[in-house]
Motif scaffolding. Structure first.
Motif, PDB file in Angstrom:
ATOM      1  N   LYS A 112       0.839  -1.208   0.000  1.00 26.56           N
ATOM      2  CA  LYS A 112       0.000   0.000   0.000  1.00 26.56           C
ATOM      3  C   LYS A 112       0.872   1.256   0.000  1.00 26.56           C
ATOM      4  O   LYS A 112       0.596   2.210  -0.739  1.00 26.56           O
ATOM      5  CB  LYS A 112      -0.889   0.017   1.245  1.00 26.56           C
ATOM      6  N   ARG A 114       1.079   4.288  -2.845  1.00 27.22           N
ATOM      7  CA  ARG A 114       0.910   5.733  -2.583  1.00 27.22           C
ATOM      8  C   ARG A 114       2.112   6.495  -3.111  1.00 27.22           C
ATOM      9  O   ARG A 114       1.970   7.530  -3.758  1.00 27.22           O
ATOM     10  CB  ARG A 114       0.763   5.978  -1.080  1.00 27.22           C
ATOM     11  N   GLU A 163      -4.612   6.386  -3.077  1.00 28.43           N
ATOM     12  CA  GLU A 163      -4.871   5.163  -2.307  1.00 28.43           C
ATOM     13  C   GLU A 163      -5.192   4.031  -3.272  1.00 28.43           C
ATOM     14  O   GLU A 163      -5.942   4.241  -4.231  1.00 28.43           O
ATOM     15  CB  GLU A 163      -6.095   5.362  -1.405  1.00 28.43           C
TER      16      GLU A 163
END
Ligand code: GLA
Length: 396
Positions: free
Chosen positions: A14, A18, A24
């Protein structure tokens, strides 16, 4: 431990998304690597395999791009970003790289109707590369799972591993069997999968006894199956089947094989074809026997099948290597008194890992002995971890 590893990898994925794409991620998928408990080089002979998914994964985070008709994907393993076609005629590149697996899985998913809009993605993995634990199948299956999720098209249970296998055949140019993609796509937590590779019918066998652990030992000898050895083994099996008048070696029993031995022995090959076939025919028998013994908790029989499988892969099929043989011998020497039930080479061979079934209470001790003895004998460090059977591919 495994939950922590998963969470760490997920968070890393994740964060990287980013960083790379300034947004996101909208979609997250994971597909596991695998270890094969027994049934080696039987899948492309229509026989039986007995793998389980492991607690090591490829994770993909994805999100929409701004309307571009392509996928832009960053891979942590190579620290590279590449663009991928998501429509039109997609041909394999000449040189096989990580992008081949991804482009292959995208192309074969599209062929099955999974149309997608342009997207960005980040791929991470903690399946050791080239360790014989199916890092490539987990990558293909993760991409196919992402394509399902992005397109809203759900592939059939058998269709999905098959399309991933096609990606590997055509785009990665490796004519693998069906085992790796099948278990990565359809593995179940706390179960190994006894798979009939002809009917493609899986039978889930619970491995839920907490007193038994699966220990994976990486010899750190890298294997690459894209060389000539794997296709040579396949070709030998096809030739043996042809001479025995069957479509697949699955249809040969030990009795027929012994009675027809002269058909497989000649001046050019010596008894090579006969030995290749003897491995495959014997391995099918061992695989079914081991699955039964596992259900019955008959650990002596389980262990005997694992060692016999290893010996056969070493002597008849000739896909082991000295370092792996050392690892199996160390395990054999520790023996049942020291908590080792059985041990063998796992995966395609020529390096990679061994799989051992061990008593959970002895894991730390056994790990120590293997590390020390391997270093002494080979001068290399072995990497060892225990795993439970994990869940197959899923959307997070
Ligand atoms: C590789 C292939 C599998 C199987 C094994 C050997 O992992 O991808 O299809 O043939 O080797 O059992």
């Amino acid at each position: 431990m495994s939950d922590r590893l998963f969470e760490e990898l997920l968070n890393e994925t994740k964060t990287l998304f980013r960083e790379k794409f300034g947004a996101e991620p909208q979609t997250l998928v994971a597909a596991p690597g695998r270890v094969n408990l027994i049934g080696e080089h039987t899948d492309y002979n229509g026989g039986f395999v007995f793998p389980m998914a492991i607690e090591r994964w490829t994770i993909i985070a994805a999100g929409p791009n701004d309307g571009a008709e392509k996928a832009t994907i960053y891979a942590k393993a190579t620290d590279e970003t590449a663009d991928f076609a998501i429509s039109g005629e997609i041909l394999p590149a000449e040189k096989v790289e990580w992008t081949s697996y991804v482009q292959g899985a995208i192309a074969c998913s599209l062929e099955k109707g999974a149309k997608v809009a342009g997207f960005n993605a980040v791929i991470t993995s903690n399946v050791p590369l080239g360790g014989g634990l199916s890092s490539s199948a987990s990558l293909e299956v993760a991409v196919a799972t992402l394509m399902e999720e992005l397109s809203g098209v759900k592939f059939g249970a058998v269709e999905k591993p098959l399309l991933c296998q096609k990606a590997e055949h055509v785009f990665a140019k490796m004519k693998c069997g069906i085992m790796d993609q099948f278990i990565s796509a359809l593995g179940e937590k706390d179960c190994a999968m006894l798979l009939d590779c002809r009917s493609c019918e899986p039978k889930m066998i619970p491995i839920s006894d907490p007193s038994i652990s699966v220990l994976i030992t990486n010899s750190n000898v890298k294997h690459a199956l894209t060389g000539s050895e794997y296709p040579e083994r396949r070709a030998s099996c096809e030739e043996a089947a042809r001479r025995l008048g069957v479509e697949l070696l699955r249809d040969v029993t030990m009795e027929t094989l012994e009675a027809s031995k002269d058909k497989l022995v000649d001046e050019e090959n010596g008894d090579r074809l006969y030995r290749r076939a003897r491995h495959v025919v014997g391995e099918d028998v061992r695989t079914l026997k081991m699955a039964d013994a596992l259900v019955a908790g008959d650990w002596a029989t389980v262990g005997a099948q694992m060692y016999a499988s290893h010996d056969s892969l070493r002597d008849d099929y000739e896909v082991s290597c000295p370092e792996i043989d050392v690892l199996v011998e160390i395990a054999r020497k520790i023996g049942p008194e020291g908590g080792v039930i059985g041990s063998r080479i796992t995966g395609g061979g020529f390096g990679g890992c061994t799989v051992s079934l061990v008593k959970t209470e002895k894991v730390a001790e056994i790990t120590e002995i293997i590390k020390t003895e391997y270093k002494k004998a080979v001068g290399k460090d072995a990497t060892i971890f225990a795993t439970r059977p994990a869940q197959g591919a899923r959307v997070l």
